[in-house]
Design an enzyme around this catalytic site. Structure first.
Site, PDB file in Angstrom:
ATOM      1  N   GLU A 124      12.078  -8.015  25.340  1.00 14.94           N
ATOM      2  CA  GLU A 124      12.390  -7.554  26.708  1.00 14.94           C
ATOM      3  C   GLU A 124      13.016  -6.163  26.734  1.00 14.94           C
ATOM      4  OE1 GLU A 124      15.456  -9.945  28.654  1.00 14.94           O
ATOM      5  OE2 GLU A 124      16.382 -10.335  26.709  1.00 14.94           O
TER       6      GLU A 124
ATOM      7  N   GLY B 108      25.828 -16.504  26.933  1.00 17.76           N
ATOM      8  CA  GLY B 108      24.642 -17.312  27.250  1.00 17.76           C
ATOM      9  C   GLY B 108      24.606 -18.593  26.422  1.00 17.76           C
TER      10      GLY B 108
ATOM     11  N   HIS C 208      17.419  -7.880  24.260  1.00 18.79           N
ATOM     12  CA  HIS C 208      17.617  -6.598  24.943  1.00 18.79           C
ATOM     13  C   HIS C 208      17.774  -5.449  23.970  1.00 18.79           C
ATOM     14  CE1 HIS C 208      17.522  -6.770  29.171  1.00 18.79           C
ATOM     15  NE2 HIS C 208      18.288  -7.846  29.253  1.00 18.79           N
TER      16      HIS C 208
ATOM     17  N   ARG D  74      29.962 -15.697  31.388  1.00 25.36           N
ATOM     18  CA  ARG D  74      29.989 -14.371  30.762  1.00 25.36           C
ATOM     19  C   ARG D  74      31.281 -13.630  31.117  1.00 25.36           C
ATOM     20  NH1 ARG D  74      25.609 -13.177  27.897  1.00 25.36           N
ATOM     21  NH2 ARG D  74      23.603 -14.115  28.436  1.00 25.36           N
TER      22      ARG D  74
ATOM     23  N   ASP E 125      19.590 -14.347  19.871  1.00 22.28           N
ATOM     24  CA  ASP E 125      19.205 -12.973  19.502  1.00 22.28           C
ATOM     25  C   ASP E 125      19.386 -12.667  18.021  1.00 22.28           C
ATOM     26  OD1 ASP E 125      18.678 -12.560  22.161  1.00 22.28           O
ATOM     27  OD2 ASP E 125      20.611 -11.620  22.594  1.00 22.28           O
TER      28      ASP E 125
ATOM     29  N   ARG F  79      15.907 -20.691  25.510  1.00 31.45           N
ATOM     30  CA  ARG F  79      17.291 -21.086  25.214  1.00 31.45           C
ATOM     31  C   ARG F  79      17.562 -22.559  25.449  1.00 31.45           C
ATOM     32  NH1 ARG F  79      20.575 -16.395  28.028  1.00 31.45           N
ATOM     33  NH2 ARG F  79      21.494 -18.128  29.174  1.00 31.45           N
TER      34      ARG F  79
ATOM     35  N   ARG G 278      -9.259 -12.098  26.103  1.00 27.68           N
ATOM     36  CA  ARG G 278      -8.216 -11.359  26.824  1.00 27.68           C
ATOM     37  C   ARG G 278      -7.151 -10.831  25.884  1.00 27.68           C
ATOM     38  NH1 ARG G 278      -7.217 -15.605  31.725  1.00 27.68           N
ATOM     39  NH2 ARG G 278      -8.813 -14.793  33.106  1.00 27.68           N
TER      40      ARG G 278
ATOM     41  N   ASN H  15      27.992 -11.477  20.500  1.00 26.37           N
ATOM     42  CA  ASN H  15      28.630 -10.185  20.216  1.00 26.37           C
ATOM     43  C   ASN H  15      29.841  -9.856  21.087  1.00 26.37           C
ATOM     44  OD1 ASN H  15      27.423  -8.729  18.118  1.00 26.37           O
ATOM     45  ND2 ASN H  15      25.531  -8.690  19.302  1.00 26.37           N
ATOM     46  N   GLY H  16      29.589  -9.867  22.403  1.00 24.12           N
ATOM     47  CA  GLY H  16      30.642  -9.503  23.350  1.00 24.12           C
ATOM     48  C   GLY H  16      31.827 -10.452  23.242  1.00 24.12           C
TER      49      GLY H  16
HETATM   50  O1  F6P Z   1      22.335 -13.059  24.704  1.00 23.19           O
HETATM   51  C1  F6P Z   1      21.386 -14.038  24.788  1.00 23.19           C
HETATM   52  C2  F6P Z   1      20.368 -13.743  25.848  1.00 23.19           C
HETATM   53  O2  F6P Z   1      19.537 -14.861  25.922  1.00 23.19           O
HETATM   54  C3  F6P Z   1      19.543 -12.476  25.649  1.00 23.19           C
HETATM   55  O3  F6P Z   1      18.474 -12.599  24.775  1.00 23.19           O
HETATM   56  C4  F6P Z   1      19.092 -12.185  27.062  1.00 23.19           C
HETATM   57  O4  F6P Z   1      18.777 -10.847  27.205  1.00 23.19           O
HETATM   58  C5  F6P Z   1      20.285 -12.588  27.868  1.00 23.19           C
HETATM   59  O5  F6P Z   1      20.976 -13.564  27.112  1.00 23.19           O
HETATM   60  C6  F6P Z   1      19.966 -13.138  29.236  1.00 23.19           C
HETATM   61  O6  F6P Z   1      21.145 -13.418  29.888  1.00 23.19           O
HETATM   62  P1  F6P Z   1      21.319 -14.311  31.199  1.00 23.19           P
HETATM   63  O7  F6P Z   1      21.038 -15.727  30.843  1.00 23.19           O
HETATM   64  O8  F6P Z   1      22.730 -14.108  31.589  1.00 23.19           O
HETATM   65  O9  F6P Z   1      20.331 -13.793  32.186  1.00 23.19           O
END
Ligand code: F6P
Length: 363
Positions: A236, A16, A185, A78, A141, A289, A176, A117-118
């Site tokens: 999330e 991302g 995630h 990705r 993250d 982002r 509210r 990470n990946g």
């Molecule tokens: O890894 C970064 C991130 O922004 C996470 O926080 C989020 O869950 C994910 O990428 C969303 O990925 P995409 O932009 O592929 O929907």
């Protein structure tokens, strides 16, 4: 000056996008080109471009004037070259051959990979295949193992905090409960930092399974004490105590079959039903982002980038640049690959937040 171990290197951004990628590219490139005279090959769209030899020579005008620009001038994807391909691993072999071909054809001495990470896991697998790789840790993250900080994180914290500040207006004007869902995630760093910075009354992170009764009691308690609005910050990937007992497959199925588009909506509905309060949801999504990196991220990305240039010069390949306490260090990729840095349940910030009455939704 001693001869450089690197004449030519490739650079790619993977996973991302996040704020600070261009600042880091600029940091590596300006130092590598300006001080050491290295040739720089830009690889488009992450590992996909490495497979497809989608490359171009980067000139100084390419990496100048990009410090504040959001996203990545190289494009990203990705693509996971080592990802399992159904019943055969033929495609993986083919991708690997293509990567090695691109590496050879462009006379690369190393690849500088800016990723999460990946992507670092992949970088380590490429290292095992005999390729030279240097990693730079990026992600909003902040969950990369082996580094105290990743660039992109603080900008996202700033954005999420501003959003929480703005939601306070409606929260107190309408009495509210405002639920704001932020990214994360597996790791709750972003929810934790923005939740504390924005004065969230409840912060729900994946590392601490929540119990809706606890949230309800906390919100009712606030209402009784005269505070009739509340801010609930949800990562999330938050999970309930029941979900925490499920295995990965069951959880995936539950989410797929669930009634709610995201966790924030589910928690909002549960709060509404159990308390009778007026609840609204905001899902921040990719706004977190986008745009220019914060000054902090510009600094750390520049610093990581210039250190990567030094590693290229010295021939210290197979490492990820990291920050440990106040030092910038280089960690062997195999030490960080395949691991994740979660928020420890006993993290000092959780303790600090609890001391000012923040609820984490646990029993
Ligand atoms: O890894 C970064 C991130 O922004 C996470 O926080 C989020 O869950 C994910 O990428 C969303 O990925 P995409 O932009 O592929 O929907």
């Amino acid at each position: 000056m001693k001869k450089s171990a690197t004449n030519t290197f490739g650079i790619l951004t993977s996973g991302g996008d996040c704020p600070g990628l261009n600042a880091a590219i600029r940091g590596v490139a300006k130092a590598a080109y300006g001080i050491y005279g290295m040739k720089i090959i830009g690889i488009s769209n992450g590992y996909k471009g490495l497979i497809e030899d989608d490359t171009r020579v980067l000139r100084p005008e390419d990496f100048s004037g990009i410090l504040t620009r959001g996203g990545t001038i190289l494009g990203t994807s990705r693509e996971k070259p080592f990802g399992k391909v159904k019943d055969s691993d033929f495609a993986v072999d083919k991708k690997l051959d293509a990567i090695k071909e691109t590496y050879k054809k462009n006379n690369l001495d190393c690849i500088v990979m800016l990723g999460g990470n990946g992507s670092h896991k992949t970088a380590n697998l490429l290292k095992e295949q005999g390729l030279n790789v240097i990693g730079l840790p990026k992600t909003i993250d902040n969950d990369i193992f082996g580094t105290d900080i990743t660039f992109g994180f603080h900008t996202a914290v700033d954005i999420a905090t501003e959003a929480i500040d703005r939601l306070h207006s409606t929260a107190h004007s309408h009495n509210r409960v405002m639920v704001i869902e932020v990214m994360g995630h597996n790791a709750g760093w972003l929810a934790l930092f923005s939740g504390i910075a924005g004065g969230g009354d409840v912060i729900i992170i994946p590392e601490i399974p929540y119990d809706i009764e606890s949230i309800k009691n906390h919100l009712n308690g606030r209402a009784k004490s005269g505070k009739e609005f509340s801010i609930v910050v949800v990562a999330e990937g938050a999970i309930s105590c029941e979900e925490a007992k499920m295995d990965k497959k069951q959880l995936k199925l539950k989410r797929k079959e669930g009634l709610f588009p995201t966790k924030g909506y589910e928690i909002a509905r549960e709060i509404e039903e159990s308390t009778g309060m007026d609840v609204r949801v905001s899902v921040l999504g990719h706004l977190q982002r986008g745009g220019a990196p914060s000054p902090y991220d510009r600094v750390i990305a520049t610093q990581f980038g210039t250190v990567a240039a030094e590693l290229l010069y010295k021939g210290e390949f197979g490492k990820m640049v990291a920050r440990e306490r106040d030092n910038i260090v280089a960690k062997p990729l195999e030490e960080v690959a395949g691991k994740i840095k979660l928020v420890p349940k006993e993290h000092i910030l959780i303790k600090n937040a609890r001391m000012i009455g923040t609820c984490f939704g646990d029993k």
